[in-house]
Design an enzyme around this catalytic site. Structure first.
Site, mmCIF file in Angstrom:
data_model
loop_
_atom_site.group_PDB
_atom_site.id
_atom_site.type_symbol
_atom_site.label_atom_id
_atom_site.label_comp_id
_atom_site.label_asym_id
_atom_site.label_seq_id
_atom_site.Cartn_x
_atom_site.Cartn_y
_atom_site.Cartn_z
ATOM 1 N N SER A 41 -9.328 1.466 2.595
ATOM 2 C CA SER A 41 -9.154 2.277 2.120
ATOM 3 C C SER A 41 -7.812 1.257 1.190
ATOM 4 O O SER A 41 -6.720 2.182 0.225
ATOM 5 C CB SER A 41 -8.057 3.692 3.135
ATOM 6 O OG SER A 41 -7.276 2.261 3.742
ATOM 7 N N SER A 93 -9.854 -0.702 7.701
ATOM 8 C CA SER A 93 -9.041 -0.696 5.801
ATOM 9 C C SER A 93 -8.402 -1.624 4.705
ATOM 10 O O SER A 93 -8.553 -1.919 3.680
ATOM 11 C CB SER A 93 -8.104 -0.087 5.435
ATOM 12 O OG SER A 93 -8.534 2.273 6.180
ATOM 13 N N LYS A 148 0.818 -1.201 0.119
ATOM 14 C CA LYS A 148 -0.139 -0.075 0.101
ATOM 15 C C LYS A 148 0.491 1.328 -0.132
ATOM 16 O O LYS A 148 1.381 1.281 0.895
ATOM 17 C CB LYS A 148 -0.986 -0.213 1.260
ATOM 18 C CG LYS A 148 -2.370 1.019 1.313
ATOM 19 C CD LYS A 148 -3.337 1.033 2.472
ATOM 20 C CE LYS A 148 -4.064 2.115 2.331
ATOM 21 N NZ LYS A 148 -4.913 1.614 3.514
#
Ligand SMILES: [Zn+2]
Lengths: 537, 548
Positions: A189, A213, A114
């Site tokens: 996210s 997330s 990420k």
């Protein structure tokens, strides 16, 4: 089947397979399996490398091919490492294997990271225009550990700016599509990581989980998502959103992969004072191959289903999928009872107050002075103001404003302090429930993946979608989300995930149960349509 | 005037850190100061008026001052001399090249986290105990939030509602030249925090640069009760704090380098009034004398305004002490209380102290200045001597090492405060720089007392010892300086000198008794100063006055 004397409400036992339940069979014994359990890509890779059936270079090439083919539809990555860089690392591994040198447990494993996790050799933007082209001078501890284990970082995955969002539409750069239905969001996210693992653009991926997330996108994309206990994995190098809630988590297409990934990134770090000094168990030892399973492999395990998570506001199809999963666990030998967490609904407002308060502070460092976007100005305040105004997206600005407000003199007691008190209540109620149960169960999200744009103008609806996950962050507990069924939609249905919550630092138990669950789950193949034609085995 | 900042970190290399500069067009980073310049003009007028009226009516003004009481409190920032910064492993060296001692943590890079250096706790506990404070067994760090280019994270890690130590006091003995006396000043709190970087302003003022070497260096903020009434008291409080941290070895306490920074809060009120007047803060005090002078100036300024019915012109503000002009000027007016939005630092666990830990540190504390002064007093030294010896930890250590093996206390004090201090002052040396050791000073004192050498020779040896080192015994032997104490030997020399100077002897006996000195000098020359003066004079007198 219920062992408790308190005669809790009986759960609906599985009846016939409904349209929402395509894959759960009533028997845990895989006699009539129509699809094999998900293989561990990490273990498969290792086996074929060590036996020299395949080379790391060939494996890397096949993933890069798929990535190149699918990426135009998905936009999971903000940055992909150049082919040469990836192949060079693979080649080095192949040479090591050729020379019979020791290779790490993640040798040849292609990992997506990420983009809010710092990497020395790639930009790390946290999805923000403010950090466009920002290259950190160091690797996050988790990334360093991955590399030391032999993993190859494929690239940096898309996310809602600074992790603030639940759809990945909040990225400052691009919208990622859900591999199951390109008109839908992958969740957020960590939507880029979830989509990348789902579409097998990489084998496993790192995400971060502040309020769900990792878990919600795992559910939306039909992959395994693991949120470790707060403190299990070092946060050093994770761009902070809300420091007391942030955790680096793991995505895999199997529980085994998520567990092996967790093994390599866990442990105390002298660069993170909040990382735990507890020893890291060997999670892999929990994985019992299906052939060795007894008929009731989970006998004696107490499973509590959180009543408040299967009530109003949750899609009925999601509820029935989760109930079927619970029945499946019951058939595996678990004793199931319903538990009530009256404080559950308090979690959402408490979470948003604490997360936003901390984020308003954590994002103060982006002032345009030392790094990141800088808009020249006549005086200092315009330098600050313009750099931040142009660098941050609207969701981030809104959260900074709300967090600043909550911490302001005169409001602190009413908001921040009360939210901390609620947090203590929530933590205690989970502790109590987990003293009586080995794990707790809830849906991972109240619905399946939204349509792109569906929640864009309704932030409150988007925040409400976090209801299933935020309490776990407030309590600092580990949770594992794994796909358990489908709801109609898209080309081949939309995946539903359920969440298992464990006691602090008891990831072992979650992984053990999850591994047995997914191996005994029948007829379910979580290969998304976008790669279905090429992915046959 | 466009603001341009040099881009510091566009690549992932540490090498570029040395170029992390912020530049600005004219005056930008000092926007708060610039707006203050406008006020300075009117301020200037006031100052001139003040000076004039002060001069004209100085005696009348002295009378006026007596009607007012100043209430003074001090906030002191002490930079701790830990090997590394508070939350990262960068060392801090004053005066190093800008941005050569920085890392992702003290630069506030995304993803970097603070980890507390445990020495900071140890030093804080030491200071807390030395200031007679109550220690918090469980305290925490908080974030104090504001924007400034020298503050990399946009917040300072500090302690807000639970300081590590609170409710103590500091004993101060005022110097005799200021009337002497003992004072006990209350300590409100001691808390830990990190320092900010520094802005470097270029000569033409067209841009500023940020040096982050100092960012993250540990500080203790020590807040006093508003117990001081005069500039001298305040300066002596600060000096005692400096002494204390030096005794404890937790800071070099150097004001010029900024290792010890004092911000003074001051208000005045008519004597007898209970409520406080409006508080003014004074910054930029780089020495104890500037603390004292700035306060005296500020008291005069406020009293004048008050007495002229302009008390409303005393506003809550921060004023700068201008050393050159010897006055305070407005730096910024306070518009209400700044909201720093404190909240608990989530990146750091709470600070828990155990009783054993505190007791362990308590037992390891050195003798502190106040204890030392009381002990010296008990040894029979005058307050003047006590203050001189205890003021400087190194002098005190030298003194203690001298008297430890049994050297005469008063003599040791006299030597140190007399010839040794004078030598140090002339040569601009500290007591640690001179070659004389406490052991040899003790030997010297013993040799004189025991009569091995005379006081005069002792002095000569002392200078040799201070400049070149060596031992008293060695020097005496080397130079053949042992005193002649045998009366027969002295008598022999006296006889010889008298015989050699018959004319003077005759004059002496004729009534010119002043010539005794002449003979004594001759004998001393003959013995190279080694004759015991007492014996010599006794024998000489006997011989001179003997009827021949
Ligand atoms: Zn540093």
């Amino acid at each position: 089947m219920l062992s408790s004397a308190q005669t809790p409400r009986l759960l609906r036992s599985p009846t016939t397979t409904t349209t929402t339940l395509k894959c759960l069979h009533s028997s845990p014994v895989p006699a009539s399996a129509t699809a094999p359990p998900p293989p561990s890509q990490i273990l498969t890779t290792r086996k074929s490398l060590v036996s020299r059936q395949t080379s790391a270079v060939d494996i890397a090439k096949s993933f890069l091919d798929r990535l190149r083919r699918t990426e135009p539809h998905l936009n999971s990555f903000l940055h992909v490492s150049p082919d040469e860089a990836i192949l060079k690392q693979a080649e080095e591994l192949d040479n090591k294997i050729k020379n019979n040198d020791a290779v790490g447990p993640l040798a040849g494993v292609l990992v997506g990271v990420k983009d809010n996790i710092c990497t020395y050799d790639m930009p790390s933007t946290a999805g923000s225009r403010l950090l466009e082209n920002y290259w950190p001078p160091f690797d996050a501890t988790a990334v360093r550990k991955l590399r030391e284990s032999g993993a190859i970082v494929v690239g940096k995955t898309n996310l809602d700016e600074f992790g603030m969002g639940s759809t990945t539409e909040g990225s400052g750069y691009q919208v990622t599509a859900n591999p199951w239905d390109l008109s839908r969001v992958p969740g957020g996210s960590s939507g880029g990581s979830a989509a990348a693992v789902s579409a097998r653009q990489c084998m496993v991926a790192l995400g971060s989980d502040t309020g769900g997330s990792v878990r919600q996108p795992a559910s939306f994309c039909g992959v395994v998502g693991l949120k470790p206990t707060y403190g299990r994995v070092s946060r050093y190098g994770l761009v902070a959103y809300a420091s007391s809630l942030d955790v680096i988590g793991c995505f895999g297409s199997s529980v085994a992969d998520a567990g092996i990934l967790l093994n390599s990134i866990s442990g105390h770090d002298k660069f993170d004072a909040t990382s735990s000094k507890r020893e890291v168990p060997d999670y892999q030892s929990q994985f019992v191959a299906i052939d060795y399973l007894e008929s009731k492999p989970l006998k004696g395990l107490r499973v509590g289903v959180i009543r408040e998570t299967l009530e109003n506001g949750v899609d009925s199809e999601v509820i029935s999928s989760v109930r079927s999963a619970v029945s499946h666990l019951e058939e595996l030998g678990c004793s199931v009872m319903e538990v009530s967490l009256p404080s559950f609904s308090l979690g959402l407002p408490a979470y948003y107050i604490l997360a936003l308060s901390e984020s308003s502070s954590n994002l103060s460092r982006y002032d345009g002075v030392r790094y990141g976007k800088q808009v020249p100005g006549d005086e200092l305040n315009s330098l600050y103001g313009d750099s931040r105004a142009q660098g941050f997206g609207s969701e981030v600005k809104m959260r900074i404003l709300m967090g600043t407000y909550a911490l302001s003199a005169g409001y602190y007691d009413a908001y921040y302090k009360r939210a901390q008190q609620v947090r203590t209540i929530i933590r205690n109620s989970f502790k109590e429930a987990l003293d009586k149960n080995d794990i707790l169960i809830s849906p991972a999200a109240p619905s399946v993946a939204y349509k792109i744009g569906e929640k864009k103008n309704d932030p409150l609806a988007m925040y409400a979608g976090d209801i299933m996950t935020v309490n776990v962050n407030l309590a600092g507990l580990p949770a594992l989300v794994l796909p358990c069924g489908f709801v109609e939609g898209g080309a081949g249905g939309l995946p539903v995930g359920f969440q298992m919550i464990g006691a602090a630092f008891d990831e072992e138990k979650l992984l053990k149960i999850g591994h047995i669950f997914e191996q005994t789950l029948q007829g379910c193949s979580f290969i998304p349509p976008v790669i279905a034609d090429e992915w046959t085995s | 005037m466009a603001l341009t900042l040099f881009r510091g970190l566009q690549s992932n290399s540490f090498r570029l850190y040395s170029s992390v500069y912020v530049s600005r067009k004219h005056g930008v980073l000092y926007c708060s100061m610039r707006s203050a310049e406008g006020q300075t003009a009117t301020q200037e007028k006031q100052q001139t008026q003040l000076k004039a009226s002060l001069k004209k009516e100085s005696t009348k003004f002295e009378e006026l001052l007596k009607n007012y009481e100043a209430v003074i409190g001090i906030e002191t920032h002490v930079q701790l001399s830990t090997h590394t910064k508070a939350f990262c492993s960068c060392p801090y060296n004053y005066g190093a090249q800008p941005n050569t001692s920085i890392c992702p943590i003290c630069m506030g890079l995304p993803g970097a986290l603070p980890v507390l250096n445990s020495k900071v706790i140890e030093y804080a506990v030491k200071v807390g105990l030395a200031l007679n404070c109550k220690l918090s067994l469980s305290s925490k760090f908080d974030r104090k939030q504001y924007f400034y280019p020298d503050l990399p994270k946009g917040y300072q890690i500090s302690q807000f509602d639970i300081p590590i130590a609170s409710g103590g006091y500091l004993d101060v003995d005022l110097p005799l030249e200021f009337g002497g006396g003992h004072r006990k000043f209350g300590i409100t709190r001691v808390h830990m925090e990190e320092d900010a970087g520094k802005l470097l302003h270029t000569g033409n003022g067209s841009f500023s640069q940020v040096d982050l070497n100092r960012a993250g260096v540990p500080l203790l903020e020590i807040v006093s009760e508003p117990d001081m009434r005069t500039g001298i008291e305040a300066a002596e409080y600060a000096a005692e704090l400096q002494r204390l941290v030096r005794y404890l070895g937790v800071s070099n306490g150097n004001m010029q380098e900024g290792s010890l920074r004092c911000d003074v809060n001051i208000s005045i009120r008519p004597i007898g009034q209970l409520e406080f007047g409006t508080k003014v803060e004074i910054k930029n005090l780089n020495s104890f004398s500037s603390v004292s002078r700035a306060i005296d100036f500020e008291i005069s300024r406020q009293v004048l305004l008050h007495s002229q019915g302009q008390a409303n012109q005393i506003v809550q503000e921060t004023r700068l002490w201008e050393e050159g002009a010897q006055k305070t000027v407005t730096m910024r007016k306070k518009e209400g209380l700044a909201d720093y939005r404190y909240f608990p630092e989530p990146d750091l666990p709470g600070v828990a102290l155990s009783e054993e830990y505190i007791n362990g540190i308590h037992d390891s504390l050195p003798e502190l200045p106040e204890m030392k002064r009381r002990r010296y007093e008990k040894l029979g030294l005058s307050m003047q001597d006590v203050l001189f010896l205890a003021n400087d930890i190194n002098v005190a250590a030298f003194f203690d090492a001298t008297i430890g093996p049994g050297a005469d206390v008063k003599l040791a004090a006299n030597w140190i405060m007399g010839d040794i201090a004078a030598y140090m002052k002339n040569e601009k040396l500290s007591i640690n720089d001179i070659k004389l050791t406490p052991k040899e000073l003790g030997e010297l004192i013993a040799s004189i007392k025991g009569g091995t050498i005379s006081g005069k020779i002792g002095k000569e040896i002392l200078f040799e010892l201070m400049a070149k080192g060596g031992t008293v015994e060695g020097l005496i032997k080397e130079k053949d300086l042992v005193q002649i104490v045998d009366p027969a030997e002295i008598e022999k020399i006296v006889d010889k000198v008298l015989a050699a100077n018959p004319k003077q002897l005759e004059q002496y006996r004729g009534g010119k008794t002043k010539l005794q000195g002449f003979f004594a000098g001759q004998i001393m020359r003959e013995t190279k100063g080694k004759a015991n003066p007492g014996l010599l004079n006794k024998i000489l007198l006997e011989k001179l006055n003997a009827k021949s």
